[in-house]
Design a protein around this motif. Structure first.
Motif, short mmCIF file in Angstrom:
data_model
loop_
_atom_site.label_atom_id
_atom_site.label_comp_id
_atom_site.label_asym_id
_atom_site.label_seq_id
_atom_site.Cartn_x
_atom_site.Cartn_y
_atom_site.Cartn_z
N ALA B 133 0.84 -1.20 0.00
CA ALA B 133 0.00 0.00 0.00
C ALA B 133 0.87 1.25 0.00
O ALA B 133 0.54 2.25 -0.64
CB ALA B 133 -0.92 -0.01 1.22
N THR B 134 1.99 1.16 0.71
CA THR B 134 2.89 2.32 0.76
C THR B 134 3.51 2.57 -0.60
O THR B 134 3.70 3.72 -1.01
CB THR B 134 3.99 2.06 1.81
OG1 THR B 134 3.36 1.71 3.05
CG2 THR B 134 4.84 3.29 2.02
N VAL B 135 3.82 1.48 -1.31
CA VAL B 135 4.37 1.62 -2.66
C VAL B 135 3.36 2.34 -3.55
O VAL B 135 3.70 3.29 -4.27
CB VAL B 135 4.72 0.25 -3.26
CG1 VAL B 135 5.06 0.37 -4.74
CG2 VAL B 135 5.87 -0.39 -2.50
N ARG B 136 2.12 1.89 -3.48
CA ARG B 136 1.09 2.50 -4.33
C ARG B 136 0.93 3.99 -3.98
O ARG B 136 0.78 4.83 -4.86
CB ARG B 136 -0.23 1.75 -4.16
CG ARG B 136 -0.22 0.37 -4.81
CD ARG B 136 -1.60 -0.23 -4.87
NE ARG B 136 -2.06 -0.67 -3.57
CZ ARG B 136 -1.85 -1.89 -3.08
NH1 ARG B 136 -1.18 -2.78 -3.77
NH2 ARG B 136 -2.32 -2.22 -1.89
N THR B 137 0.98 4.25 -2.68
CA THR B 137 0.87 5.65 -2.27
C THR B 137 2.05 6.46 -2.78
O THR B 137 1.89 7.60 -3.26
CB THR B 137 0.79 5.74 -0.73
OG1 THR B 137 -0.32 4.97 -0.30
CG2 THR B 137 0.62 7.17 -0.27
N ALA B 138 3.24 5.89 -2.66
CA ALA B 138 4.44 6.61 -3.10
C ALA B 138 4.38 6.89 -4.60
O ALA B 138 4.71 7.99 -5.06
CB ALA B 138 5.68 5.80 -2.75
N VAL B 139 3.95 5.88 -5.36
CA VAL B 139 3.84 6.08 -6.82
C VAL B 139 2.80 7.16 -7.12
O VAL B 139 3.02 8.05 -7.93
CB VAL B 139 3.45 4.75 -7.52
CG1 VAL B 139 3.06 4.99 -8.97
CG2 VAL B 139 4.60 3.76 -7.44
N HIS B 140 1.68 7.06 -6.40
CA HIS B 140 0.61 8.03 -6.63
C HIS B 140 1.09 9.45 -6.36
O HIS B 140 0.89 10.36 -7.17
CB HIS B 140 -0.57 7.67 -5.71
CG HIS B 140 -1.81 8.47 -5.98
ND1 HIS B 140 -2.87 7.98 -6.70
CD2 HIS B 140 -2.15 9.73 -5.63
CE1 HIS B 140 -3.81 8.90 -6.78
NE2 HIS B 140 -3.40 9.98 -6.13
#
Lengths: 418, 152
Positions: B133-140
């Protein structure tokens, strides 16, 4: 063209501009030649100590419950080499050619820290087993258990081993009958080489019941008698709250880890300052000074990512941060936490005494949250969850650390208003 | 090239992975010289840890990513103490590349690993030591900042 496509194109274009130098391999070789002859030291060390250890193992009595080969005392086997800032400890690997639960000691070098038990267990969990040891039928953990240890401390002869629940799958075998015996044998024997350790208790994220049930055991009904493996009292966190866990017990141990991370020697270990700085970088532009907030209930932290899962009103889960950082060897350690109230920084030695610290609030910013991975939740969306919150950055300076079997670097507690 | 027997796997790893790793390091640092230095250091570390590296290519990549993060931190500290000399003028303006340089390490790494290395989020999370989830947030978040640069 979407942003994603543009990013892809941009990255490819810049990557394609890179042409490695023709003499790169020669440079690598030169650097390798400059290195101390470390590559085969584990094998050499194993060979050097094997004769003595074999004699010792044969002489050691078997543990009644686990059939673990345990030394009566091995204090003489823990040698220190302060000149190189390492010391020699034993870790115990399972002997796959023997009866289930039989473990054998092998020698390892670990950072010379007061928290030598932590260092030994970290080494065991690193999964490092030499070819020679494998050839002798010895097996340990795999590399996936590198972040398994969350906390470790020793109190009244009992070593409390707090494991990261997020790594549960990495030790799935420990939930089987023989696997459980092997698991306990490797950890128990590794810890019992230290004279202060007589017994071992386990928990997942501070919950001993979770570990006992993972091993297919049963906990008695409340009230759970003191000393029972399910007894939650020794694991309690004062005031509830979040715990910033670090695999070092003191500033010296932290420095060793930081240096190792800087050198790239520990790819399994996130660079502590780098991680914290990354978060601070994200937080800084988000200082939007919310006017009010209601904080959810914190759960205990995830030591590896530095993130803290917590629940906001309404039961929605999200993540925050509880991190340590500092700007240099003598700089002030900083804890970044999420809280609406006072942050109390605690650290405990083996006797549970609080560490005296200076605490001051240095910065505040608005809370960012992750909404199940769907994207960022900024100030505009905070209202949709019915709460607002903000971060508080707290700096503290460690004055002293007393206790040779200390466990946690720091604790950030979300305390109720006084 | 004369090599000792024990070096052969490392030479093989070098042949296969050196250039891709230098490119990855360049995308993570924005500095070509540093990228080569860091990857060469990473190879030395892989050599030193060969016995414990179950998957040397993966170990190498993790080491490169961590080394780039440490390099970025050290550079930031140096910039605080001593302002950096101005960069030489770029031949072609590339706002998005410039914006990439300003992203926090995690956002930058998440974007590079997803859009350049084409890694799945689970693997990126493993490499960065965080949750998916943190990866997705970081990408976003990273994309949002890059998008802002494009729209300027």
């Amino acid at each position: 063209m979407t942003t994603e496509d543009e990013v892809r194109t941009m990255l490819r274009r810049h990557a394609d501009e890179v042409t490695p130098s023709a003499d790169a391999w020669e440079r690598i070789e030169a650097r390798i030649d400059d290195q101390p002859a470390l590559r085969h030291w584990p094998i050499a060390a194993a060979i050097a100590v094997s004769a003595a250890l074999v004699v010792a193992v044969l002489a050691w009595p078997e543990d009644r419950e686990t059939r673990v080969v345990t030394p009566a005392t091995t204090s003489t086997t823990v040698a220190t080499n302060r000149a190189q800032n390492t010391r020699t400890v034993l870790i115990f690997l399972t002997d796959t050619e023997a009866e289930c639960g039989v473990v054998r000691p092998v020698e390892r070098q670990v950072p010379d820290t007061k928290a030598v038990a932590i260092a030994a267990l970290q080494e065991l969990f690193s999964g490092h087993v030499t070819e020679q040891e494998r050839g002798a039928g010895l097996h340990g953990f795999g590399p996936e258990t590198a972040g398994l240890l969350r906390r470790l401390w020793v109190e009244d002869g009992i070593a409390y081993v707090d494991l990261n629940a997020s790594h549960r799958e990495a030790i799935a075998q420990a939930g089987t009958s023989c696997g459980g015996v092997v698991f306990g044998a490797m950890i128990g024997s590794t810890l019992r080489q230290f004279p202060t350790v007589k017994d071992v208790r386990y928990a997942f994220d501070g919950d001993p019941r979770a570990f006992v049930e993972f091993q297919q055991g049963y906990c008695p009904d409340d009230p759970i008698p003191p000393g029972d493996p399910c007894d939650p009292r020794p694991w309690g966190v004062r005031g509830g709250g979040i715990v910033a866990v670090w695999p070092a017990a003191d500033a010296a141990g932290m420095a060793v880890l930081q240096e190792a991370a800087d050198r790239g020697d520990r790819p399994d270990l996130l660079d502590p300052v780098g991680v914290a700085s990354g978060y601070l970088g994200e937080l800084a532009p988000r200082d939007e000074s919310p006017v009010s907030f209601t904080l959810g209930e914190f759960a205990e932290g995830d030591a590896n990512s530095g993130e803290v899962p917590y629940t906001v009103p309404g039961g929605k889960e999200s993540h925050g941060v509880a991190l340590l950082r500092r700007a240099g060897p003598e700089a002030i350690w900083t804890v970044v936490g999420l809280t609406s109230d006072a942050i109390e920084i605690l650290a405990a030695g083996s006797d549970g005494d609080l560490l005296t610290v200076d605490v001051r609030t240095t910065e505040e910013g608005s809370l960012f949250t992750s909404d199940g991975g769907a994207g960022p939740v900024g100030a505009n969306e905070v209202g949709t969850h019915g709460f607002e919150a903000r971060t508080r950055v707290v700096s503290f300076k460690l004055r002293a650390y007393d206790g040779t079997t200390a466990f946690a670097s720091a604790m950030v507690a979300n305390l109720p208003p006084s | 090239m004369m090599t000792a027997v024990w070096e052969e796997p490392l030479v093989e790893l070098y042949r296969e992975r050196y250039e891709p790793m230098v490119r990855l390091a360049y995308l993570l640092t924005g500095d070509r010289a540093a990228a080569e230095e860091l990857v060469q250091d990473a190879f030395v570390n892989v050599h030193r840890s060969w016995d414990r590296a179950a998957n040397p290519p993966a170990y190498l990549r993790a080491t490169v990513i961590n080394a780039c993060r440490s390099w970025g931190r050290r550079r930031n500290l140096e910039l605080v103490r001593r302002p950096a000399a101005p960069d030489p003028p770029m031949l072609v303006a590339d706002e998005m590349w410039d914006a990439l340089q300003t992203l926090p390490h995690r956002q930058r790494a998440a974007i590079v690993l997803r859009f350049y290395e084409d890694l799945p989020d689970a693997r990126i999370a493993e490499l960065l030591g965080c949750r998916e989830a943190t990866v997705r947030t970081a990408v976003h978040r990273g994309l949002a900042r890059l998008r802002k640069e494009i729209e300027r």
